[in-house]
Write a protein that holds these residues in place. Sequence first.
Motif, mmCIF file in Angstrom:
data_model
loop_
_atom_site.group_PDB
_atom_site.id
_atom_site.type_symbol
_atom_site.label_atom_id
_atom_site.label_comp_id
_atom_site.label_asym_id
_atom_site.label_seq_id
_atom_site.Cartn_x
_atom_site.Cartn_y
_atom_site.Cartn_z
ATOM 1 N N SER B 67 0.835 -1.211 0.000
ATOM 2 C CA SER B 67 0.000 0.000 0.000
ATOM 3 C C SER B 67 0.869 1.260 0.000
ATOM 4 N N SER B 68 1.958 1.249 0.786
ATOM 5 C CA SER B 68 2.850 2.423 0.842
ATOM 6 C C SER B 68 3.474 2.675 -0.522
ATOM 7 N N TRP B 69 3.874 1.590 -1.161
ATOM 8 C CA TRP B 69 4.496 1.690 -2.494
ATOM 9 C C TRP B 69 3.490 2.262 -3.493
ATOM 10 N N LEU B 135 -3.118 10.219 5.396
ATOM 11 C CA LEU B 135 -2.255 9.028 5.527
ATOM 12 C C LEU B 135 -2.058 8.650 6.988
ATOM 13 N N PHE B 136 -1.851 9.653 7.837
ATOM 14 C CA PHE B 136 -1.520 9.378 9.236
ATOM 15 C C PHE B 136 -2.745 8.957 10.050
ATOM 16 N N GLU B 141 -0.984 5.185 8.912
ATOM 17 C CA GLU B 141 0.418 4.913 8.594
ATOM 18 C C GLU B 141 1.281 5.561 9.679
ATOM 19 N N SER B 142 2.457 4.994 9.922
ATOM 20 C CA SER B 142 3.367 5.606 10.896
ATOM 21 C C SER B 142 4.039 6.818 10.251
ATOM 22 N N SER B 147 6.589 9.404 5.656
ATOM 23 C CA SER B 147 7.807 9.985 5.068
ATOM 24 C C SER B 147 8.223 9.222 3.819
ATOM 25 N N LEU B 148 8.090 7.909 3.899
ATOM 26 C CA LEU B 148 8.466 7.051 2.770
ATOM 27 C C LEU B 148 7.563 7.317 1.563
#
Lengths: 119, 181
Positions: B67-69, B135-136, B141-142, B147-148
């Motif tokens: 998901s982050s990607w 996002l947060f 997300e952390s 940041s990523l």
Amino acid sequence: MCSMENKDELMKSLMQSSKLKMPFSDFESRVMLTIEQDDKKSIAVLQDRKKGIYFFLAGMLFGVVLNYLLSRSWRDLNINLPQQENALLVSQIIYALLILFFIDRLVKLYQLNRLIKNL
Amino acid sequence: MDQQYIDKVLAGDRHSFRYFLQKYQDMVFSVAMSIVKNESLAEEVAQDAFVKCYHKLDTFHQQSKFSSWLYRIVVNTAFMRLRKIKIEVLDFQPDYNQELIDEHELTLLEEEERSQLINEALCLLPANESLALRLFYLEEESIKEVSLITGWTDANTRVILHRGRKRMYGILKKLMNKANV
């Protein structure tokens, strides 16, 4: 600190209400269609690339043979030596230019394939 | 679960990609909306992002969550689209007192009304702040993951989140006052 944490909890609960639904019902099928078309394009480019390489190699071989045959036929026609050398030089320059032109086309074909992949 | 479908797609089963579309389309749309603030633009961004994701699936090496990607692709695509059409998102000037937000009043609102109010407020926030908040707090997300996804440093992410939170309360207060008048 406690107030900050409370605010964070409040923000967390507020943001749970911010979830949006994709408003376009055909979104999924449109993306799949685009992907399918891209795949087809990619396969077509790959086939064109293969054909390009085969024809390029065949053309190179044909050019070498043609140049050899031309030089032999000029020798048989009893044309004087400087004229023979000039004609040979011209045909070799044409051959070299054609090779450079087709290398350029092949490189562009490779780049097109990469472009489709990176779309 | 995601990995199974990634393997299937990479093995040539194009239709397995529908799994990602069904699972992530709403969140991808939400992330895109945070940045471009326009439904049809966000839909275009989401579409482009999914197509890019499909073509670059072989470059995903599980260094992060799938998901982050995917969100990183969405964020890059959305900011690229903004630069292309040269939309300038107006910066909301805060003239508020953060502490004066009426939490009680917010909790009393009907779910639909609350959702509308919050999304309106998010539309008024600068792109980076609404993105960070979504996002947060929504995707949970952390800081590291945010940041990523965004390419910001951890410290920058914290600052943007802090500003976003403050500004969000200010906008909500203003919108609620407007609704009460």
